[in-house]
Design a protein around this motif. Structure first.
Motif, PDB file in Angstrom:
ATOM      1  N   GLY A  72      42.849  29.396  45.236  1.00 52.38           N
ATOM      2  CA  GLY A  72      43.177  29.918  46.564  1.00 52.38           C
ATOM      3  C   GLY A  72      42.389  31.164  46.918  1.00 52.38           C
ATOM      4  N   MET A  73      41.932  31.919  45.892  1.00 52.09           N
ATOM      5  CA  MET A  73      41.282  33.200  46.181  1.00 52.09           C
ATOM      6  C   MET A  73      39.926  33.351  45.491  1.00 52.09           C
ATOM      7  SD  MET A  73      44.838  35.105  45.547  1.00 52.09           S
ATOM      8  CE  MET A  73      44.201  36.726  45.313  1.00 52.09           C
ATOM      9  N   CYS A  74      39.879  33.084  44.181  1.00 51.89           N
ATOM     10  CA  CYS A  74      38.637  33.376  43.449  1.00 51.89           C
ATOM     11  C   CYS A  74      37.519  32.394  43.811  1.00 51.89           C
ATOM     12  CB  CYS A  74      38.907  33.363  41.945  1.00 51.89           C
ATOM     13  SG  CYS A  74      40.135  34.612  41.465  1.00 51.89           S
ATOM     14  N   LEU A  75      37.873  31.122  43.890  1.00 50.81           N
ATOM     15  CA  LEU A  75      36.861  30.113  44.207  1.00 50.81           C
ATOM     16  C   LEU A  75      36.219  30.363  45.580  1.00 50.81           C
ATOM     17  CD1 LEU A  75      35.514  27.547  43.256  1.00 50.81           C
ATOM     18  CD2 LEU A  75      37.601  26.280  43.781  1.00 50.81           C
ATOM     19  N   PRO A  76      37.032  30.585  46.642  1.00 51.65           N
ATOM     20  CA  PRO A  76      36.378  30.883  47.927  1.00 51.65           C
ATOM     21  C   PRO A  76      35.547  32.161  47.896  1.00 51.65           C
ATOM     22  CG  PRO A  76      38.776  30.653  48.216  1.00 51.65           C
ATOM     23  CD  PRO A  76      38.480  30.434  46.768  1.00 51.65           C
ATOM     24  N   MET A  77      35.961  33.152  47.087  1.00 54.17           N
ATOM     25  CA  MET A  77      35.162  34.385  46.993  1.00 54.17           C
ATOM     26  C   MET A  77      33.813  34.100  46.341  1.00 54.17           C
ATOM     27  SD  MET A  77      36.603  36.969  48.337  1.00 54.17           S
ATOM     28  CE  MET A  77      35.734  38.362  47.637  1.00 54.17           C
ATOM     29  N   ALA A 116      38.990  23.080  36.902  1.00 51.53           N
ATOM     30  CA  ALA A 116      40.013  23.808  36.129  1.00 51.53           C
ATOM     31  C   ALA A 116      39.685  23.874  34.640  1.00 51.53           C
ATOM     32  CB  ALA A 116      41.416  23.249  36.354  1.00 51.53           C
ATOM     33  N   GLU A 117      38.414  23.648  34.291  1.00 49.29           N
ATOM     34  CA  GLU A 117      37.984  23.943  32.915  1.00 49.29           C
ATOM     35  C   GLU A 117      38.194  25.429  32.662  1.00 49.29           C
ATOM     36  OE1 GLU A 117      36.717  22.255  30.220  1.00 49.29           O
ATOM     37  OE2 GLU A 117      37.478  20.588  31.416  1.00 49.29           O
ATOM     38  N   THR A 118      37.917  26.232  33.702  1.00 46.69           N
ATOM     39  CA  THR A 118      38.195  27.666  33.617  1.00 46.69           C
ATOM     40  C   THR A 118      39.197  28.017  34.712  1.00 46.69           C
ATOM     41  OG1 THR A 118      36.372  28.232  35.089  1.00 46.69           O
ATOM     42  CG2 THR A 118      35.898  28.287  32.732  1.00 46.69           C
ATOM     43  N   ILE A 119      40.059  28.980  34.400  1.00 49.36           N
ATOM     44  CA  ILE A 119      41.052  29.451  35.378  1.00 49.36           C
ATOM     45  C   ILE A 119      40.827  30.954  35.573  1.00 49.36           C
ATOM     46  CG2 ILE A 119      43.510  29.572  35.976  1.00 49.36           C
ATOM     47  CD1 ILE A 119      44.031  27.161  34.294  1.00 49.36           C
ATOM     48  N   TRP A 120      40.979  31.400  36.823  1.00 54.77           N
ATOM     49  CA  TRP A 120      40.613  32.775  37.187  1.00 54.77           C
ATOM     50  C   TRP A 120      41.832  33.559  37.672  1.00 54.77           C
ATOM     51  CZ3 TRP A 120      35.256  34.517  38.294  1.00 54.77           C
ATOM     52  CH2 TRP A 120      34.295  33.619  37.805  1.00 54.77           C
ATOM     53  N   CYS A 121      41.744  34.884  37.506  1.00 54.33           N
ATOM     54  CA  CYS A 121      42.795  35.750  38.037  1.00 54.33           C
ATOM     55  C   CYS A 121      42.179  36.863  38.892  1.00 54.33           C
ATOM     56  CB  CYS A 121      43.632  36.348  36.909  1.00 54.33           C
ATOM     57  SG  CYS A 121      42.705  37.384  35.776  1.00 54.33           S
ATOM     58  N   GLN A 122      43.065  37.598  39.567  1.00 58.97           N
ATOM     59  CA  GLN A 122      42.636  38.674  40.479  1.00 58.97           C
ATOM     60  C   GLN A 122      43.142  40.010  39.944  1.00 58.97           C
ATOM     61  OE1 GLN A 122      45.353  39.509  43.343  1.00 58.97           O
ATOM     62  NE2 GLN A 122      43.989  40.195  44.959  1.00 58.97           N
ATOM     63  N   GLY A 154      38.199  36.827  35.473  1.00 61.50           N
ATOM     64  CA  GLY A 154      38.908  37.529  36.540  1.00 61.50           C
ATOM     65  C   GLY A 154      37.914  38.166  37.490  1.00 61.50           C
ATOM     66  N   ILE A 155      38.378  38.410  38.705  1.00 61.73           N
ATOM     67  CA  ILE A 155      37.584  39.186  39.662  1.00 61.73           C
ATOM     68  C   ILE A 155      38.241  40.555  39.747  1.00 61.73           C
ATOM     69  CG2 ILE A 155      36.942  39.426  42.093  1.00 61.73           C
ATOM     70  CD1 ILE A 155      36.510  36.457  42.215  1.00 61.73           C
ATOM     71  N   VAL A 156      37.451  41.595  39.470  1.00 63.38           N
ATOM     72  CA  VAL A 156      38.004  42.945  39.358  1.00 63.38           C
ATOM     73  C   VAL A 156      37.304  43.871  40.352  1.00 63.38           C
ATOM     74  CG1 VAL A 156      36.409  43.647  37.525  1.00 63.38           C
ATOM     75  CG2 VAL A 156      38.631  44.680  37.624  1.00 63.38           C
ATOM     76  N   VAL A 157      38.072  44.836  40.879  1.00 67.80           N
ATOM     77  CA  VAL A 157      37.467  45.861  41.742  1.00 67.80           C
ATOM     78  C   VAL A 157      37.513  47.184  40.995  1.00 67.80           C
ATOM     79  CG1 VAL A 157      37.494  46.979  44.003  1.00 67.80           C
ATOM     80  CG2 VAL A 157      38.416  44.689  43.757  1.00 67.80           C
ATOM     81  N   ALA A 158      36.399  47.899  40.995  1.00 67.81           N
ATOM     82  CA  ALA A 158      36.325  49.180  40.280  1.00 67.81           C
ATOM     83  C   ALA A 158      35.539  50.186  41.119  1.00 67.81           C
ATOM     84  CB  ALA A 158      35.653  48.984  38.926  1.00 67.81           C
ATOM     85  N   ARG A 159      35.742  51.459  40.770  1.00 68.66           N
ATOM     86  CA  ARG A 159      35.068  52.526  41.535  1.00 68.66           C
ATOM     87  C   ARG A 159      33.702  52.785  40.929  1.00 68.66           C
ATOM     88  NH1 ARG A 159      36.734  55.021  45.541  1.00 68.66           N
ATOM     89  NH2 ARG A 159      38.847  54.296  45.176  1.00 68.66           N
ATOM     90  N   THR A 160      32.684  52.647  41.746  1.00 66.66           N
ATOM     91  CA  THR A 160      31.322  52.867  41.260  1.00 66.66           C
ATOM     92  C   THR A 160      30.752  54.179  41.775  1.00 66.66           C
ATOM     93  OG1 THR A 160      30.811  51.169  42.933  1.00 66.66           O
ATOM     94  CG2 THR A 160      30.474  50.575  40.661  1.00 66.66           C
ATOM     95  N   ASP A 161      31.385  54.791  42.793  1.00 61.05           N
ATOM     96  CA  ASP A 161      30.907  56.104  43.243  1.00 61.05           C
ATOM     97  C   ASP A 161      32.077  56.946  43.750  1.00 61.05           C
ATOM     98  OD1 ASP A 161      29.722  58.327  44.213  1.00 61.05           O
ATOM     99  OD2 ASP A 161      28.110  57.279  45.265  1.00 61.05           O
ATOM    100  N   PRO A 162      32.593  57.834  42.872  1.00 60.28           N
ATOM    101  CA  PRO A 162      33.761  58.637  43.271  1.00 60.28           C
ATOM    102  C   PRO A 162      33.423  59.723  44.281  1.00 60.28           C
ATOM    103  CG  PRO A 162      33.101  59.142  41.009  1.00 60.28           C
ATOM    104  CD  PRO A 162      32.194  58.054  41.475  1.00 60.28           C
ATOM    105  N   THR A 163      32.134  59.949  44.558  1.00 62.47           N
ATOM    106  CA  THR A 163      31.776  60.994  45.523  1.00 62.47           C
ATOM    107  C   THR A 163      31.862  60.479  46.959  1.00 62.47           C
ATOM    108  OG1 THR A 163      29.411  60.474  45.596  1.00 62.47           O
ATOM    109  CG2 THR A 163      30.145  61.986  43.856  1.00 62.47           C
ATOM    110  N   MET A 199      39.127  38.930  50.123  1.00 66.87           N
ATOM    111  CA  MET A 199      39.945  38.291  49.077  1.00 66.87           C
ATOM    112  C   MET A 199      41.426  38.423  49.413  1.00 66.87           C
ATOM    113  SD  MET A 199      39.278  38.499  45.072  1.00 66.87           S
ATOM    114  CE  MET A 199      40.223  37.609  43.849  1.00 66.87           C
ATOM    115  N   LEU A 200      41.816  39.573  49.952  1.00 62.65           N
ATOM    116  CA  LEU A 200      43.223  39.744  50.354  1.00 62.65           C
ATOM    117  C   LEU A 200      43.569  38.770  51.480  1.00 62.65           C
ATOM    118  CD1 LEU A 200      43.482  43.633  50.182  1.00 62.65           C
ATOM    119  CD2 LEU A 200      44.772  41.996  48.779  1.00 62.65           C
TER     120      LEU A 200
END
Ligand SMILES: Cc1cc2nc3c(=O)[nH]c(=O)nc-3n(C[C@H](O)[C@H](O)[C@H](O)COP(=O)(O)OP(=O)(O)OC[C@H]3O[C@@H](n4cnc5c(N)ncnc54)[C@H](O)[C@@H]3O)c2cc1C
Length: 423
Positions: free
Chosen positions: A114-119, A139-145, A188-197, A259-260
């Motif tokens: 519902g989310m990872c594949l379309p992304m 579904a050989e592999t399953i993904w999370c958010q 999984g699809i992960v969001v992280a901070r790459t520039d805190p400035t 994704m949301l």
């Protein structure tokens, strides 16, 4: 692709289908094919659902998905060279409509498909699509958010997890929480901070993470229902290849919003196990328990039927919009909020029908299976108002983007993320 998924139009290898007001050329034949497949592999939604362990559920899900692949019905709108069926959004619409009457064993794929594949399809490079899409579709592999953190849920743009570039790798450090299904997922699809400035929405990036890599630890959380659906995921100097970046560096917020949107549409307006119609099963249950003549129960069943119909129309509207090449906006929030309200009404009606037997039972009771299953649904229903953004957050979005109300005040708007006070 099972239902519960926003149809993503395959960019290549679309089979041209002359669409008319009455449908498309092979609609009758395709509808019969879908009906035949579902009759062979699923039970009707008016039949009681099986209660099964997670491990058994995963085996069943994977077998069902393999059967869809064999029948040419998996990943309907994705290109065949990427493991899809290469069909059109109209085919997806027929599949969604027909499958609304069946219980699809695809719950564990709700986030993955519902989310990872379309992304991946929308933002992945050609290399990423070729590498990940076929196995994800089958579904050989399953993904999370992995968005939420202990200090960032509704305000997900304020998240703290860091990603630092080191040569041909990124190093991830931080903690995610409420990660549904991470304990059985491969990626999984992960969001992280790459520039805190930069201001909080501007310094984020999105990555693909192989959950089996060193430095990543998944710790299951136990819910009040006894289920273990969520996890904490800890990243400690976890190194991932530079090629796992999804989209552009520091453009992660735009992707996160998409994704949301997929999540909200999937929860509120998709099909499949996540938000299957429950009215028919409750009507059958009311008959079985001798409650079908109770006028209050009848009112409740009629009300549920009407609201489930409305949910279907909201879903149809969003899918048509996607099929026409538009990106759904706040209607995703309307669908999600409606789905959450519906889940609570379903819970209340179910408990009215089952009565006190839904609160306590002995294993030997004739209706103990039914009571256990519905009580587990009832405990979980509130979660629909939290997952994918809370009801309050959806109301804020609808207030601002549909009703044109003033935006929420933000005293730190435009400030570098690193200067914003945090707990
Ligand atoms: C079933 C379920 C599955 C989930 N799966 C995942 C997953 O797979 N991956 C993932 O990353 N996360 C997942 N989550 C987490 C979910 O996204 C967050 O719980 C949610 O976004 C809320 O964040 P929070 O829990 O930190 O609450 P908070 O953000 O702390 O909110 C607390 C309360 O404050 C209210 N509030 C906060 N901000 C505002 C505001 N601006 N205006 C009005 N009210 C406000 C909220 O509505 C809520 O009532 C899942 C949650 C559930 C319940």
């Amino acid at each position: 692709m099972p239902t519960g998924t926003v149809a993503v139009v395959a960019e290549t290898e679309m089979t041209p289908q002359p669409a008319t007001d009455d449908g498309f050329a092979d609609e009758v034949e395709f509808t019969a094919r879908v009906e035949g497949f579902l009759a062979d592999h699923c039970s009707r939604i008016s039949d009681p659902a099986d209660d099964e362990s997670e491990a058994h559920g995963l085996v069943r899900t994977r077998a069902f998905q393999r059967a869809l692949v064999d029948a040419g019905l998996a990943g309907l709108t994705y290109p065949t060279q990427l493991g899809g069926a290469g069909l059109t959004p109209l085919h997806q619409e027929v599949f969604t409509r027909v499958s609304a009457g069946w219980r699809l064993p695809n719950g564990p794929l709700a986030i993955s498909h519902g989310m990872c594949l379309p992304m991946l399809a929308q933002f992945g490079t050609e290399e990423q699509k070729a590498r990940y899409l076929p196995d994800s579709i089958s579904a050989e592999t399953i993904w999370c958010q992995m968005f939420s953190e202990p200090g960032a849920g509704s305000d997900v743009a304020g998240l703290s997890m860091r990603a630092v570039r080191d040569g041909e790798e990124w190093i991830l450090d931080g903690q995610k929480v409420w990660t549904s299904g991470a304990h059985y997922c491969d990626f999984g699809i992960v969001v992280a901070r790459t520039d805190p400035t930069l201001p909080k929405h501007q310094g984020l990036s999105m990555f693909i993470v192989d959950l089996r890599e060193p430095g990543i630890e998944v710790r299951p959380l136990v819910q009040m229902s006894g289920a273990r659906g969520f996890n904490e995921v800890f990243f400690s100097d976890a190194r991932i290849p530079a090629g796992n970046l999804l989209g552009e560096v520091n453009q992660g917020w735009n992707l996160a919003v998409s994704m949301l949107m997929f999540e909200r549409v999937s929860i509120g307006a998709g099909g499949g196990a996540l938000n299957a119609r429950r009215g028919p099963e409750l009507a059958a249950l009311a008959r079985d328990l001798g409650r079908a003549t109770d006028p209050v129960i009848r009112q409740g069943l009629a009300d549920l039927h009407i609201r489930e119909e409305i949910k279907g129309y909201i879903g149809q509207r969003i899918r048509s919009s996607v099929a026409a090449g538009r990106v759904p906006g706040p209607e995703g929030s309307i669908a999600k909020l409606n789905g959450a309200i519906l889940a609570r009404r379903t819970r209340d009606l179910a408990m009215s029908i089952i009565g006190t037997a839904g609160q306590a039972w002995d294993d030997g009771d004739p209706s103990s299976d039914v009571a256990a299953r519905w009580s587990s649904f009832c405990i979980s229903a509130a979660g629909m108002s939290i997952a994918g953004g809370t009801d309050e957050v959806q109301r804020n979005i609808i207030g601002e983007r549909v009703l044109g109300l003033p935006r929420e005040p933000d005293p730190f708007k435009g400030a570098p993320w690193q200067d914003i006070p945090r707990n």
